[in-house]
Design a protein around this motif. Structure first.
Motif, PDB file in Angstrom:
ATOM      1  N   SER B  87       0.905  -1.196  -0.104  1.00 60.76           N
ATOM      2  CA  SER B  87       0.110   0.020  -0.006  1.00 60.76           C
ATOM      3  C   SER B  87       0.908   1.200   0.159  1.00 60.76           C
ATOM      4  O   SER B  87       2.168   1.174  -0.026  1.00 60.76           O
ATOM      5  N   VAL B  88       0.476   2.221  -0.119  1.00 65.48           N
ATOM      6  CA  VAL B  88       0.941   3.748  -0.063  1.00 65.48           C
ATOM      7  C   VAL B  88       0.566   4.216   1.450  1.00 65.48           C
ATOM      8  O   VAL B  88      -0.807   4.078   1.677  1.00 65.48           O
ATOM      9  N   TYR B  89       1.541   4.454   2.203  1.00 57.75           N
ATOM     10  CA  TYR B  89       1.227   4.857   3.808  1.00 57.75           C
ATOM     11  C   TYR B  89       1.568   6.300   3.916  1.00 57.75           C
ATOM     12  O   TYR B  89       2.521   6.886   3.469  1.00 57.75           O
ATOM     13  N   PHE B  90       0.520   7.198   4.375  1.00 59.67           N
ATOM     14  CA  PHE B  90       0.587   8.630   4.803  1.00 59.67           C
ATOM     15  C   PHE B  90       0.304   8.797   6.299  1.00 59.67           C
ATOM     16  O   PHE B  90      -0.320   8.159   6.830  1.00 59.67           O
ATOM     17  N   CYS B  91       1.542   9.556   6.483  1.00 54.51           N
ATOM     18  CA  CYS B  91       1.447  10.143   7.794  1.00 54.51           C
ATOM     19  C   CYS B  91       0.587  11.500   7.799  1.00 54.51           C
ATOM     20  O   CYS B  91       0.959  12.187   7.031  1.00 54.51           O
ATOM     21  N   ALA B  92      -0.020  12.088   8.931  1.00 54.57           N
ATOM     22  CA  ALA B  92      -0.477  13.357   8.881  1.00 54.57           C
ATOM     23  C   ALA B  92      -0.835  13.953  10.417  1.00 54.57           C
ATOM     24  O   ALA B  92      -0.595  12.936  11.320  1.00 54.57           O
ATOM     25  N   SER B  93      -0.592  15.228  10.277  1.00 53.55           N
ATOM     26  CA  SER B  93      -0.962  15.919  11.848  1.00 53.55           C
ATOM     27  C   SER B  93      -1.789  16.890  11.681  1.00 53.55           C
ATOM     28  O   SER B  93      -1.945  17.394  10.745  1.00 53.55           O
ATOM     29  N   SER B  94      -2.266  17.289  12.940  1.00 49.67           N
ATOM     30  CA  SER B  94      -3.235  18.474  12.967  1.00 49.67           C
ATOM     31  C   SER B  94      -2.885  19.001  14.487  1.00 49.67           C
ATOM     32  O   SER B  94      -2.627  18.411  15.238  1.00 49.67           O
ATOM     33  N   TYR B  95      -3.643  20.120  14.398  1.00 51.31           N
ATOM     34  CA  TYR B  95      -3.533  20.645  15.965  1.00 51.31           C
ATOM     35  C   TYR B  95      -4.907  20.524  16.149  1.00 51.31           C
ATOM     36  O   TYR B  95      -6.029  20.691  15.578  1.00 51.31           O
ATOM     37  N   ALA B  96      -5.027  20.080  17.559  1.00 46.65           N
ATOM     38  CA  ALA B  96      -6.516  19.778  17.991  1.00 46.65           C
ATOM     39  C   ALA B  96      -7.331  21.178  18.325  1.00 46.65           C
ATOM     40  O   ALA B  96      -6.849  22.093  18.248  1.00 46.65           O
ATOM     41  N   GLY B  97      -8.731  20.607  18.182  1.00 43.63           N
ATOM     42  CA  GLY B  97      -9.686  21.923  18.362  1.00 43.63           C
ATOM     43  C   GLY B  97     -10.120  22.333  17.085  1.00 43.63           C
ATOM     44  O   GLY B  97     -10.168  21.576  16.034  1.00 43.63           O
ATOM     45  N   ASP B  98     -10.476  23.506  17.253  1.00 44.41           N
ATOM     46  CA  ASP B  98     -11.193  24.037  15.881  1.00 44.41           C
ATOM     47  C   ASP B  98     -10.030  23.933  14.646  1.00 44.41           C
ATOM     48  O   ASP B  98     -10.802  23.958  13.392  1.00 44.41           O
ATOM     49  N   TYR B  99      -9.031  24.380  14.719  1.00 41.74           N
ATOM     50  CA  TYR B  99      -7.874  24.264  13.696  1.00 41.74           C
ATOM     51  C   TYR B  99      -7.781  22.792  13.382  1.00 41.74           C
ATOM     52  O   TYR B  99      -6.456  22.693  13.403  1.00 41.74           O
ATOM     53  N   ASN B 100      -8.285  22.114  12.865  1.00 42.26           N
ATOM     54  CA  ASN B 100      -8.158  20.523  12.673  1.00 42.26           C
ATOM     55  C   ASN B 100      -7.855  20.227  11.222  1.00 42.26           C
ATOM     56  O   ASN B 100      -8.092  19.132  10.880  1.00 42.26           O
ATOM     57  N   GLU B 101      -7.390  21.399  10.384  1.00 40.53           N
ATOM     58  CA  GLU B 101      -6.697  20.917   9.003  1.00 40.53           C
ATOM     59  C   GLU B 101      -5.721  19.959   9.252  1.00 40.53           C
ATOM     60  O   GLU B 101      -4.805  19.922  10.276  1.00 40.53           O
ATOM     61  N   GLN B 102      -5.690  18.688   8.533  1.00 42.49           N
ATOM     62  CA  GLN B 102      -4.583  17.909   8.486  1.00 42.49           C
ATOM     63  C   GLN B 102      -3.538  17.894   7.508  1.00 42.49           C
ATOM     64  O   GLN B 102      -3.836  18.452   6.272  1.00 42.49           O
TER      65      GLN B 102
END
Lengths: 110, 113
Positions: B87-102
């Protein structure tokens, strides 16, 4: 079951055409994301919506909460817009987990 | 800022081998995620973390393990690789709360033969 469906699966257009990509979901959501996956595989976030409409350049995203439906529009399409466009939704308020649609592959020809 | 980085970009494994996919972010995001993307399918969540020391299973966790000892790093471990993990594996991150763009890493393409 929480589901996300996109249409169409594939879309071809001539440069300059107005493009619409649709996303429908099964139950109430707290947020909906539109993402773009480049031909090279990279994924970028375009919009996050919980209501109404957002615009960025030639891209416009709308959401209708009552109808459980969102659309992504591209005005004056260009070959560089060729990509896979992915809809993802966050069901409920107590999670940051997203459920993803399978994507719409867009090809814009000159 | 480098954003979200992943290594390696490509890897071929034999059945039964193990490996660790590395993921790091420099945006001080507390939420991190691992997804897999199979052809014709939407991204599926494998594991996620809401902060250092806290991890939880996603939709498809079998055959994988994670750890989160620091805010920056979120490695994904494959034990006893199987062809189904191609497969292709992606890691992502986001800031918790309202600003949860990944924010997504560039992906790791893994083939298990």
């Amino acid at each position: 079951k929480n589901e996300v469906e996109q249409s169409p699966q594939n879309l071809t257009a001539q440069e300059g055409e107005f493009i619409t990509i649709n996303c429908s979901y099964s139950v109430g959501i707290s947020a909906l994301h539109w993402l773009q996956q480049h031909p090279g595989g990279g994924i970028v976030s375009l919009f996050m919506l919980s209501s109404g409409k957002k615009k960025h350049g030639r891209l416009i995203a709308t959401i209708n909460i009552q109808e459980k439906h969102s659309s992504l529009h591209i005005t004056a399409s260009h070959p560089r817009d060729s990509a896979v466009y992915i809809c993802a939704v966050r069901f409920g308020m107590d999670t940051d987990k997203l459920i993803f649609g399978t994507g719409t592959r867009l090809q814009v020809f000159p | 800022n480098a954003g979200v980085t992943q290594t390696p970009k490509f890897r071929i494994l034999k059945i039964g081998q193990s490996m660790t996919l590395q993921c790091a972010q420099d945006m001080n995001h507390n939420y991190m995620y691992w997804y897999r993307q199979d052809p014709g399918m939407g991204l599926k969540l494998i594991y996620y973390s809401v902060g250092a020391g806290i991890t939880d299973k996603g939709e498809v966790p079998n055959g994988y393990n994670v750890s989160r000892s620091t805010t920056e790093d979120f490695p994904l471990r494959l034990e006893l690789a199987a062809p189904s993990q191609t497969s292709v594996y992606f890691c992502a991150s986001s800031y918790a709360g309202d600003y949860n763009e990944q924010f997504f890493g560039p992906g790791t393409r893994l083939t298990v033969l």
